[in-house]
Design an enzyme around this catalytic site. Structure first.
Site, PDB file in Angstrom:
ATOM      1  N   ALA A 121     -16.268  -7.439 -10.227  1.00  0.00           N
ATOM      2  CA  ALA A 121     -15.064  -6.920 -10.869  1.00  0.00           C
ATOM      3  C   ALA A 121     -15.183  -6.911 -12.394  1.00  0.00           C
ATOM      4  O   ALA A 121     -14.896  -5.904 -13.045  1.00  0.00           O
ATOM      5  CB  ALA A 121     -13.859  -7.750 -10.449  1.00  0.00           C
ATOM      6  N   ASP A 177      -6.438  -6.966  -6.400  1.00  0.00           N
ATOM      7  CA  ASP A 177      -6.057  -7.807  -5.252  1.00  0.00           C
ATOM      8  C   ASP A 177      -7.202  -8.765  -4.933  1.00  0.00           C
ATOM      9  O   ASP A 177      -7.874  -8.626  -3.917  1.00  0.00           O
ATOM     10  CB  ASP A 177      -5.734  -6.917  -4.045  1.00  0.00           C
ATOM     11  CG  ASP A 177      -5.220  -7.713  -2.853  1.00  0.00           C
ATOM     12  OD1 ASP A 177      -4.716  -8.828  -3.063  1.00  0.00           O
ATOM     13  OD2 ASP A 177      -5.340  -7.221  -1.713  1.00  0.00           O
ATOM     14  N   CYS A 182      -2.931 -14.041  -3.744  1.00  0.00           N
ATOM     15  CA  CYS A 182      -2.656 -14.502  -2.373  1.00  0.00           C
ATOM     16  C   CYS A 182      -2.931 -15.997  -2.246  1.00  0.00           C
ATOM     17  O   CYS A 182      -3.076 -16.523  -1.152  1.00  0.00           O
ATOM     18  CB  CYS A 182      -3.482 -13.708  -1.367  1.00  0.00           C
ATOM     19  SG  CYS A 182      -5.254 -13.845  -1.620  1.00  0.00           S
ATOM     20  N   ASP A 236     -15.869  -3.394  -4.873  1.00  0.00           N
ATOM     21  CA  ASP A 236     -15.935  -4.705  -4.220  1.00  0.00           C
ATOM     22  C   ASP A 236     -17.357  -5.218  -4.408  1.00  0.00           C
ATOM     23  O   ASP A 236     -18.309  -4.434  -4.403  1.00  0.00           O
ATOM     24  CB  ASP A 236     -15.616  -4.587  -2.727  1.00  0.00           C
ATOM     25  CG  ASP A 236     -15.211  -5.915  -2.101  1.00  0.00           C
ATOM     26  OD1 ASP A 236     -14.031  -6.075  -1.744  1.00  0.00           O
ATOM     27  OD2 ASP A 236     -16.096  -6.801  -1.975  1.00  0.00           O
ATOM     28  N   SER A 237     -17.486  -6.533  -4.578  1.00  0.00           N
ATOM     29  CA  SER A 237     -18.839  -7.069  -4.792  1.00  0.00           C
ATOM     30  C   SER A 237     -19.647  -7.072  -3.500  1.00  0.00           C
ATOM     31  O   SER A 237     -20.858  -7.222  -3.529  1.00  0.00           O
ATOM     32  CB  SER A 237     -18.751  -8.481  -5.375  1.00  0.00           C
ATOM     33  OG  SER A 237     -17.963  -9.288  -4.536  1.00  0.00           O
ATOM     34  N   PHE A 262     -11.377  -5.030  -5.862  1.00  0.00           N
ATOM     35  CA  PHE A 262     -11.373  -5.958  -4.710  1.00  0.00           C
ATOM     36  C   PHE A 262     -10.870  -5.202  -3.474  1.00  0.00           C
ATOM     37  O   PHE A 262      -9.942  -5.639  -2.789  1.00  0.00           O
ATOM     38  CB  PHE A 262     -10.487  -7.185  -4.967  1.00  0.00           C
ATOM     39  CG  PHE A 262     -10.757  -7.892  -6.265  1.00  0.00           C
ATOM     40  CD1 PHE A 262     -11.804  -8.806  -6.380  1.00  0.00           C
ATOM     41  CD2 PHE A 262      -9.977  -7.635  -7.385  1.00  0.00           C
ATOM     42  CE1 PHE A 262     -12.050  -9.456  -7.582  1.00  0.00           C
ATOM     43  CE2 PHE A 262     -10.215  -8.286  -8.590  1.00  0.00           C
ATOM     44  CZ  PHE A 262     -11.256  -9.205  -8.689  1.00  0.00           C
ATOM     45  N   ARG A 308       0.842  -1.201   0.000  1.00  0.00           N
ATOM     46  CA  ARG A 308       0.000   0.000   0.000  1.00  0.00           C
ATOM     47  C   ARG A 308       0.874   1.247   0.000  1.00  0.00           C
ATOM     48  O   ARG A 308       0.580   2.233  -0.675  1.00  0.00           O
ATOM     49  CB  ARG A 308      -0.888   0.005   1.246  1.00  0.00           C
ATOM     50  CG  ARG A 308      -1.969  -1.035   1.205  1.00  0.00           C
ATOM     51  CD  ARG A 308      -2.796  -1.002   2.478  1.00  0.00           C
ATOM     52  NE  ARG A 308      -3.742  -2.094   2.495  1.00  0.00           N
ATOM     53  CZ  ARG A 308      -3.963  -2.892   3.530  1.00  0.00           C
ATOM     54  NH1 ARG A 308      -3.318  -2.698   4.663  1.00  0.00           N
ATOM     55  NH2 ARG A 308      -4.838  -3.864   3.447  1.00  0.00           N
TER      56      ARG A 308
END
Ligand code: SAH
Length: 414
Positions: free
Chosen positions: A279, A318, A358, A249-250, A227, A211
């Site tokens: 997205a 992300d 990730c 973001d959903s 995201f 970040r």
């Protein structure tokens, strides 16, 4: 403590301090074990190798120690103290600008199955194994001993991380103290941490350094944080001087969190807007780069820029782990390729893409290949500027390379 005997020759990886015993390596156990029990691991002919927690599944034992020692208060204090000393070395302890860090990172801190994040004076503890769940009160006690006055509460949050088959009936709740204070500081920025309802321990501590890198590049850019979850990247981009920041973001809950975090740091700042949207749907509405008009001079009237569709010259991707298991790897690689290609198609020349994975099951090389394929599909000239990873408070046990899970690339898209 019961003894577990390995098959002949199956002690090799343990001799190299790899902290897992796979179920196929087990010859027999002299007695009956309950999931979460401590067990002594022996070679086929009875020499000592390790002590660990027994569990059901392909990993049969997660090793706590390679020494024949009692797993008692002294043991937990030593392990947590060692982890704490590492965080001191990194500069994360007693740092008023940064009160948020990971204190215990499972295998990386020789405590497989245990995660502890610190938010101000609260520790949020997660067990990923029944063994750690069984030991939770002993661990909490050791934690209080090591951190002392620095801690006023310990929240235990393992409802979603323990194998549900174990039917432990565990509930989330405070093991020590209680607090309604839920604002923590990361690099001088403030965040509401929702450890009661949030994902993981309430915040993604692992993106701190990345970040900060977004902040460095944000000046004068139009940022899309895809995201976004709690909006960590968005808040940094705002401080870095972005002209516009869109968070997507959903989950509506995530969008509420982003808005709250922006409000906390940049009240009523019209540069930011958040969208509860899928997205791919959101990206579909962004014009392709060829169709795009040249970048307007960074405007004095940011309000006029807030309508979508928009074009963005700094994009962060992300996503959640696409591959949670080995067998999902091929599918996940395709997912990363599609997502990154879609984003690159939309980016004007001179854009920056911060893209992450990730998924522990996807290697650095596989992720890089997926992103390279994406660049080809998008037919863009792409330079690799940075290769990113998890921060120092998410250490990798050198004998357990699987612990390296967070991968990121910063691309310059021409
Ligand atoms: N970047 C965040 C962490 C991302 S976690 C941070 O720095 O804290 C992944 C997020 O992706 C979750 O909040 C989840 O709600 C969201 N998500 C999952 N599937 C999605 C989709 N198809 N479209 C948009 N967001 C999605």
């Amino acid at each position: 403590m019961k003894n577990l005997y390995l098959n002949k020759g199956k002690d090799e990886s343990l001799r190299r301090y790899h902290p897992w015993v796979f179920s196929g390596a087990v010859n027999h156990i002299d007695g009956k074990l309950q999931e979460g029990d401590l067990v002594r691991v022996l070679t086929h002919d009875g020499s000592f190798i390790a002590i660990g927690h027994w569990q059901i599944g392909s990993i049969a034992v997660r090793v706590l120690t390679f020494e024949d020692e009692p797993i008692d208060h002294r043991f937990w204090v030593q392990r947590i103290q060692a982890a704490f000393d590492v965080r001191k070395t990194i500069g994360l302890v007693d740092n008023p600008q940064n009160t948020t860090y990971r204190l215990v990172h499972g295998e990386g801190d020789n405590l497989p199955g245990l995660v502890i994040d610190i938010y101000g004076q609260t520790a949020v503890m997660q067990a990923h194994s029944v063994g750690m769940h069984v030991c939770r009160n002993e661990i909490a006690e050791a934690l209080r001993e090591v951190l002392g006055e620095r801690l006023n509460s310990i929240y235990y949050k393992s409802e979603t991380t323990l194998p549900f088959k174990a039917e432990l009936g565990q509930e989330n709740g405070f093991l020590y103290g209680s607090t309604s204070e839920n604002i923590a500081m990361e690099n001088g920025l403030r965040f509401h941490i929702d450890w009661l309802r949030g994902q993981k321990t309430g915040f993604f501590v692992d993106q701190r350094d990345n970040r900060a890198l977004v902040e460095q590049y944000a000046k004068g850019r139009r940022v899309l944080n895809m995201f976004c979850y709690t909006g960590g990247f968005s808040v940094y981009a705002m401080r870095g001087g972005a002209t516009l920041v869109h968070s997507v973001d959903s989950s509506q809950k995530a969008i509420d969190l982003v808005n709250a975090n922006i409000q906390l740091n940049f009240p009523n700042d019209a540069r930011h807007q958040a969208f509860a949207e899928d997205a791919f749907k959101f990206l579909d509405a962004v014009p392709n780069s060829e169709l795009r008009v040249t970048k307007e001079s960074t405007s004095q009237t940011p309000n006029s820029e807030l309508a979508t569709p928009n074009s963005y010259d700094l994009v962060i991707l992300d996503p959640p782990a696409f591959a949670k298991h080995r067998d999902a790897v091929r599918h996940a690689i395709k997912g990363y390729t599609k997502l990154n290609a879609r984003a690159m198609e939309k980016m004007p020349a001179g854009s920056l893409l911060f893209t992450f994975s990730c998924s522990q099951a996807i290697s650095k090389e596989q992720f890089r290949m997926a992103v390279f394929t994406a660049a080809t599909l998008a037919r863009r000239k792409v330079r690799l500027l940075h290769q990113l990873h998890q921060p120092a408070d998410h250490p990798v046990n050198i004998y357990h390379p699987e612990g390296e899970y967070l991968k990121g690339l910063v691309l310059y898209v021409e």
